[in-house]
Design an enzyme around this catalytic site. Sequence first.
Site, PDB file in Angstrom:
ATOM      1  N   CYS A 282      -6.888 -28.653  10.217  1.00 28.87           N
ATOM      2  CA  CYS A 282      -8.040 -29.557  10.281  1.00 28.87           C
ATOM      3  C   CYS A 282      -7.647 -31.022  10.111  1.00 28.87           C
ATOM      4  O   CYS A 282      -8.321 -31.911  10.626  1.00 28.87           O
ATOM      5  CB  CYS A 282      -9.093 -29.142   9.257  1.00 28.87           C
ATOM      6  SG  CYS A 282      -9.900 -27.588   9.733  1.00 28.87           S
TER       7      CYS A 282
ATOM      8  N   CYS B 166      -7.087 -28.486   5.405  1.00 25.62           N
ATOM      9  CA  CYS B 166      -5.876 -27.736   5.747  1.00 25.62           C
ATOM     10  C   CYS B 166      -5.090 -28.485   6.815  1.00 25.62           C
ATOM     11  O   CYS B 166      -5.588 -29.408   7.457  1.00 25.62           O
ATOM     12  CB  CYS B 166      -6.216 -26.319   6.215  1.00 25.62           C
ATOM     13  SG  CYS B 166      -6.661 -26.175   7.952  1.00 25.62           S
TER      14      CYS B 166
ATOM     15  N   CYS C 167     -12.785 -29.208   5.515  1.00 28.99           N
ATOM     16  CA  CYS C 167     -11.517 -28.540   5.242  1.00 28.99           C
ATOM     17  C   CYS C 167     -10.379 -29.551   5.281  1.00 28.99           C
ATOM     18  O   CYS C 167     -10.357 -30.435   6.140  1.00 28.99           O
ATOM     19  CB  CYS C 167     -11.291 -27.453   6.295  1.00 28.99           C
ATOM     20  SG  CYS C 167      -9.735 -26.564   6.084  1.00 28.99           S
TER      21      CYS C 167
ATOM     22  N   ASP D 293       0.864  -1.175   0.000  1.00 30.66           N
ATOM     23  CA  ASP D 293       0.000   0.000   0.000  1.00 30.66           C
ATOM     24  C   ASP D 293       0.908   1.235   0.000  1.00 30.66           C
ATOM     25  O   ASP D 293       2.137   1.113   0.015  1.00 30.66           O
ATOM     26  CB  ASP D 293      -0.959  -0.026   1.190  1.00 30.66           C
ATOM     27  CG  ASP D 293      -0.242   0.110   2.512  1.00 30.66           C
ATOM     28  OD1 ASP D 293       1.000   0.222   2.529  1.00 30.66           O
ATOM     29  OD2 ASP D 293      -0.913   0.095   3.546  1.00 30.66           O
TER      30      ASP D 293
ATOM     31  N   ASP E 187      -7.930  -7.642  -0.216  1.00 29.12           N
ATOM     32  CA  ASP E 187      -7.023  -7.921   0.903  1.00 29.12           C
ATOM     33  C   ASP E 187      -7.735  -7.546   2.177  1.00 29.12           C
ATOM     34  O   ASP E 187      -8.620  -6.691   2.174  1.00 29.12           O
ATOM     35  CB  ASP E 187      -5.746  -7.091   0.822  1.00 29.12           C
ATOM     36  CG  ASP E 187      -5.984  -5.681   1.342  1.00 29.12           C
ATOM     37  OD1 ASP E 187      -6.553  -4.869   0.598  1.00 29.12           O
ATOM     38  OD2 ASP E 187      -5.640  -5.401   2.516  1.00 29.12           O
TER      39      ASP E 187
ATOM     40  N   HIS F  61      -5.578 -21.969   9.282  1.00 31.64           N
ATOM     41  CA  HIS F  61      -6.908 -22.392   8.839  1.00 31.64           C
ATOM     42  C   HIS F  61      -7.672 -21.258   8.161  1.00 31.64           C
ATOM     43  O   HIS F  61      -8.261 -21.443   7.091  1.00 31.64           O
ATOM     44  CB  HIS F  61      -7.734 -22.941  10.004  1.00 31.64           C
ATOM     45  CG  HIS F  61      -9.156 -23.160   9.613  1.00 31.64           C
ATOM     46  ND1 HIS F  61      -9.576 -24.291   8.935  1.00 31.64           N
ATOM     47  CD2 HIS F  61     -10.247 -22.352   9.701  1.00 31.64           C
ATOM     48  CE1 HIS F  61     -10.861 -24.182   8.648  1.00 31.64           C
ATOM     49  NE2 HIS F  61     -11.295 -23.016   9.112  1.00 31.64           N
TER      50      HIS F  61
END
Lengths: 373, 373
Positions: free
Chosen positions: A312, A309, A307, A95, A269, A338
């Site tokens: 998980c 991931c 999930c 930014d 974002d 996660h």
Amino acid sequence: MKHAVTYKLLKTDERSKARRGRVHTPHGDIETPVFMPVGTAATVKAMRPEQVKELGAQIILSNTYHLYLRPGHEIVKEAGGLHKFMNWDRAILTDSGGFQVFSLGDLRKIKEEGVEFRSHIDGSKHFFTPEKSMEVQNALGSDIMMAFDECAPYPADRAYVKNSLERTTRWLARCKEAHKNVEQQSLFGIMQGGMYKDLRYESAMQIVEMDLPGYSIGGLSVGEPKELMYEVLDYCVDYLPKEKPRYLMGVGSPDCLFEGVERGVDMFDCVLPTRIARNGTAMTSMGRVVIKNAAYERDFSPLDPNCDCYTCRNYSKAYLRHLFKSNEILSAMLLTNHNLHFLVHTMENIRNSIEEGRFLEYKKEFFDAYGKF
Amino acid sequence: MKHAVTYKLLKTDERSKARRGRVHTPHGDIETPVFMPVGTAATVKAMRPEQVKELGAQIILSNTYHLYLRPGHEIVKEAGGLHKFMNWDRAILTDSGGFQVFSLGDLRKIKEEGVEFRSHIDGSKHFFTPEKSMEVQNALGSDIMMAFDECAPYPADRAYVKNSLERTTRWLARCKEAHKNVEQQSLFGIMQGGMYKDLRYESAMQIVEMDLPGYSIGGLSVGEPKELMYEVLDYCVDYLPKEKPRYLMGVGSPDCLFEGVERGVDMFDCVLPTRIARNGTAMTSMGRVVIKNAAYERDFSPLDPNCDCYTCRNYSKAYLRHLFKSNEILSAMLLTNHNLHFLVHTMENIRNSIEEGRFLEYKKEFFDAYGKF
């Protein structure tokens, strides 16, 4: 003019403005729509960079204001640039520092030349200008640099917003002029105009004329009701060129991602997934899970049964609750992993649904399962 | 009697008491001498468990007192035991809770039956006995369980220490009787006796008679000068059987590891590497590095040029300093990884040096490079 960052529109949904595209950068291609995790101080909080890659993030955002103050952009430059400094070899967007500086309230003073402000760290005095923002972002070496703009607050009267957007345009011209590394880095312009349709149009016409490689919709998600944000998005995305990527700054709750994509936004974002992770809240396919709740004391199932991931696959809600209640760092590490995985994969599903012509159906499925936001 | 945990002595150094051995456990073999990272609350702070494996840790220590209070041993048992709960499939040693309970000071009251104490978390009243400690450790399912002992403070008068070591022996007999899972878990005895040679001998004779699969030297590293600790180790290790592993509790500074190994100790644990990491201090082959120091502001070299850990391969001191000064979680993650890697690999080097008959030479090299402790 040849830009370091380019965009290719691959497909537009027939029943909405949702688009599948690809942003090319010197650090790899980005499939859009995309969610960009935030790494404010040259680190996505509580994550090793390769873990951010593993969960599928294609680009991260880092903050010019923070890195300018600490460690200082010259140090990052000496280190070989931000990518090398933080060990992240995919794309980075920075930014401009504008939003953080304006958020300082009493600590800053806006002039035509730039903004005078005091550091939130040590109170030291600084002066940020479009030229300074470009100097800092050139030193950081981000792939996508944002223009130094003034983000009007909400609510703000018409005269204030008009004045502010016109200054933003003048500052954009100065940014373009000051940008020293067009071969490797690309400058995106920022549309302002608050909640005023004609001012959004005025802002868009002025910045689009400068032929930049991408445009951001600024001044939203600043406190206005979500419905008003969607209303503004409804018209203002149309003012931007189809052949350039469109970035909605600071937006990342799952509902806003869907609503933004539906209105033609390509990039998002937000600190939301990482921040609420550190506060013990998970985003799951069935809605939010507040991990400290007593209901999870003996719940040995994963956070989200849908999930796959790392978190998980390996840990139960009972364990995550224990870590959170014990103030263990691993709690932030696992929940951040996660939540980022959840948003990045939701966005991947969105891309697939656009390709397969069923974006609106996927949106409905997702909302039905996720429930109230 | 067949024990779940067994020890094989592979080699003894010719010029010291240093020994190379192997401890067999139901969760894998452990090459000794070994350093065991501490995972107090079912997590090695700031580390994913597979990262702890990757850096070569063979066994970790977890704390009975903490897990009994939070989340509660029944919950860990329902989760399938501590290994599964925390996603760690190598060996685990649990302490007895004794040391933590005794450390509570005014919050506890010692009786022959056990110790009454108040939780440091919520002030609730609890009663720990040898039987309770075994019940909790059986529920956790650790490979090596420690006896519930009384660790006398330093300094302590002879009468206190004698009384305390004799109670420790009586409690050890009760632990052995109460231990319900000898097929899968093994109980280690703890020698007490403070800084009194004859009392160390008395304690050793009493506990060795019980034919346990391993013995710990307790009551050291409790505030006495290091020289006194070495002096006590000089004689008391000889009172323990050669065919059983010897564990020196709570010791983990590099100098103490070498001095302990030289005196015949096989196992060590300590919070030092992980705790100082979170405070911004790294152990390196050239001594300690306090990362916040201004000297590292523009130091783009790794923490330790002789280290090939993840942290040293990918990050500079300048970046680590920036993370620490910015209070970033990644600072704790990267420094913890480095410090554990450093101790685990130093111990690997120690094992190799014993095998190659050059332990004392390696010790000298290490001390020359590491400098003042």
